[in-house]
Design a protein around this motif. Structure first.
Motif, PDB file in Angstrom:
ATOM      1  N   SER A   1       0.416  -1.352  -0.066  1.00 49.39           N
ATOM      2  CA  SER A   1      -0.153  -0.074  -0.382  1.00 49.39           C
ATOM      3  C   SER A   1       1.290   1.517  -0.178  1.00 49.39           C
ATOM      4  O   SER A   1       0.656   2.560  -0.404  1.00 49.39           O
ATOM      5  CB  SER A   1      -0.893   0.058   1.330  1.00 49.39           C
TER       6      SER A   1
ATOM      7  N   GLN B   1       5.456  11.625  10.369  1.00 48.36           N
ATOM      8  CA  GLN B   1       5.700  12.448   9.192  1.00 48.36           C
ATOM      9  C   GLN B   1       6.638  12.574   8.465  1.00 48.36           C
ATOM     10  O   GLN B   1       6.392  12.306   7.554  1.00 48.36           O
ATOM     11  CB  GLN B   1       5.012  13.627   9.440  1.00 48.36           C
TER      12      GLN B   1
ATOM     13  N   ASN C   1       7.393  10.851   4.981  1.00 47.95           N
ATOM     14  CA  ASN C   1       7.230  10.842   3.259  1.00 47.95           C
ATOM     15  C   ASN C   1       8.882  11.436   2.756  1.00 47.95           C
ATOM     16  O   ASN C   1       8.261  10.939   1.275  1.00 47.95           O
ATOM     17  CB  ASN C   1       7.131  13.071   3.703  1.00 47.95           C
TER      18      ASN C   1
ATOM     19  N   ASN D   1       3.370   6.919   2.848  1.00 46.27           N
ATOM     20  CA  ASN D   1       1.801   8.203   3.066  1.00 46.27           C
ATOM     21  C   ASN D   1       1.725   7.697   4.512  1.00 46.27           C
ATOM     22  O   ASN D   1       2.093   6.448   4.718  1.00 46.27           O
ATOM     23  CB  ASN D   1       0.490   7.636   2.525  1.00 46.27           C
ATOM     24  N   ALA D   2       1.566   8.709   4.952  1.00 49.98           N
ATOM     25  CA  ALA D   2       0.845   8.371   6.581  1.00 49.98           C
ATOM     26  C   ALA D   2      -0.516   8.337   7.167  1.00 49.98           C
ATOM     27  O   ALA D   2      -1.197   9.531   6.494  1.00 49.98           O
ATOM     28  CB  ALA D   2       1.607   9.543   7.471  1.00 49.98           C
ATOM     29  N   ILE D   3      -1.025   7.301   7.592  1.00 51.47           N
ATOM     30  CA  ILE D   3      -1.846   7.447   8.284  1.00 51.47           C
ATOM     31  C   ILE D   3      -2.086   6.991   9.898  1.00 51.47           C
ATOM     32  O   ILE D   3      -1.249   6.347  10.001  1.00 51.47           O
ATOM     33  CB  ILE D   3      -2.857   5.861   7.376  1.00 51.47           C
TER      34      ILE D   3
END
Lengths: 332, 332
Positions: A63, A86, A90, A95-97
DNA sequence: CTGAAAGCGCTTACAG
DNA sequence: CTGAAAGCGCTTACAG
């Protein structure tokens, strides 16, 4: 030309190549002739093509996202750790959830499902209050890194400061300033950081020939009024307290207000030292002397460990990383 | 039985049904016989099956995720808005991808790509400093809701407080307390909130027969030392200032320190009122009188508007929602 | 009520 | 260096 076409297909048709070739160009595959490459890139530019990453994700079974779970965003302490995480996420093209439990560990289930259903590839758990056996199972199955709080006996990657040393140094700071009757507002739960710092406190007292007094160590609270009451109780019962260690900046700032209301001066009557070094510690008046934790780096480093796990398919020895803290001597 | 099987397939085989039927059970399709349904559910439970959402996402062309972009997490103001947005996103069964620009709008590109590549279905932009024409294009193409700051002329969904009214009320509060020489630390940029509040300030002065003095309105800064200098300059040049409005709690807390250093008492010599109502406003000493914004609700409502857009395929009239604020009278 | 089959938009092993 | 084809694991229109 048909009305609807899949995008990759569209690029392929316009460039007179196969979808395979377009895919290779997109993925910087070297085996593509420069001329072909240019032709494809021109078409991509022309129609402003963007790959559908949903398809890529399924195909690659990745993902490209990781989650970072914290108790709450309302505390600048966690917000700053998240900020560091974060940045690292990046920097590594992920991507950060971000998930918050709001201190209700049942909420963790939602985020664990993210792991189970392939929405995220790994997770950072920051200061989560999970049962050890539950955590153990998760760690066995998914790439997970613990931040701040961990379990000594568990074979798990984690990042934190040396809490025993920090607790010791905080106490020593007050002792060196001539304080002999040092009270301690400890964290509520028996976590690694809480217990570690207490050990350091006790060691400092012992090393200086001061007897440990269990009445002077009380559990704090994040509730404003509750903590005010706790502070008033201890200072009314123990008149000779001249030093105070507080588990967090937030609690220290609230404590200060209560102490002032009792008519005591800070630091003349009561010297204070806290932990964290959040923005709170700069804003109080007087500004807080505090053990500044490397919050941003705590988050950043946690992600680095996680990324390493992901790259090596979770087959790595679990590191325990200890980051340096800094004693910020300010006005309390 | 083969060594490797796709999960849905595995459930299907064990339950002696087709994958279609398993899928229907998973999606609560009513057209499945109760008996079949039970059989399938038993197998799912038995092998602890979890669907691979990567596949579902591709098939449905929906990622089930939205992004919320804020300038930074380091400011409790944004952290609290994010907290509200988080809650709404979870309540609606979506995942939240949180992005921060750290005040560098180039960083926004990464998050815009999330929209373009189908990683997120929509986005909340909180207080972003984007050029109007860039924003316009994005709004035309993707479901986007603006939070806090917006453009009056743009047809875009947005959520904020009534800044003109808030600025007016803040000024009125000081006037009612007998202050006549009211300085104003305004926000740095000419955003809706900054300009709106200034309008309210001017209107209050006018309504009370006080002439507007442009020397008393100065741009603030989030840099500690810079702001201290700004404050000292204005108070040294304008000796009769007895009231101060500050654009944010953070800047107000820094301002207070500078004012105290000048030997002025708060609120006796200088009464202060700020905006936001973050945790900062409670922690300063004296605690800040502030226009409390409904930060959590600002985030929550923004997401509600976004979800509505998503459900109706972005075919909705763009609402501009104005949320109520509250004047918290405290000690300054 | 259920199944066979197509297809979402990519990547990649294989063949040439 | 390039293409045809299989396949990632789901959902769903269609047929029965």
């Amino acid at each position: 030309m048909e009305v609807f076409m899949s995008s990759l297909k569209e690029v392929a048709q316009l460039a007179n190549v196969s979808v395979a070739t377009v895919s290779r160009v997109l993925n910087n595959d070297t085996k593509v002739k420069l001329e072909t490459r240019k032709k494809v890139l021109r078409v991509i530019e022309e129609i402003d093509y963007k790959p559908n990453l949903l398809a890529k994700n399924l195909r690659k079974q990745r993902s490209n996202a990781v989650s970072i779970i914290v108790p709450t965003m309302a505390n600048p302490f966690f917000a700053e750790i998240v900020r560091g995480a974060q940045a690292a996420i990046n920097d590594n093209g992920y991507n950060a959830i971000i998930g918050t439990t709001e201190f209700d560990e049942k909420q963790l289930d939602v985020y664990v499902d993210l792991l189970k259903t392939n929405i995220v590839e790994g997770a950072i758990f920051v200061s989560l209050n999970i049962k050890e056996n539950v955590l153990k199972e998760l760690i066995n199955e998914y790439p997970i890194v613990l931040c701040n709080e961990y379990f000594d006996e568990l074979n798990v990657a984690c990042v934190s400061i040396d809490n025993e040393k920090a607790g010791n140094e905080a106490t020593m700071n007050l002792l060196k300033r001539g304080r002999k009757n040092i009270a301690y507002i400890r964290g509520k739960y028996n976590t690694t950081s809480v217990l570690g710092r207490l050990l350091g406190y006790k060691r400092a007292l012992k090393d200086n020939g001061i007897e440990y007094n269990s009445k002077w160590v009380v559990k704090g609270s994040n509730n404003f009024c509750e903590l005010q009451q706790i502070i008033k109780n201890i200072f009314e019962n123990e008149k000779n307290i001249d030093g105070l260690i507080v588990h967090s900046d937030i609690q220290a700032s609230i404590s200060m207000k209560a102490i002032k209301e009792l008519g005591l001066r800070i630091p003349e009557d009561v010297a204070i030292i806290s932990f964290d070094g959040t923005i709170i510690s700069k804003i109080t008046d007087p500004s807080l002397t505090t053990i500044s934790q490397p919050l941003f780096d705590l988050g950043y480093t946690s992600v680095e460990l996680l990324i390493e796990k992901l790259k090596k398919n979770n087959n790595v020895v679990n590191k325990k990383v200890i980051l340096p803290y800094r004693l910020d001597k300010r006005e309390t």
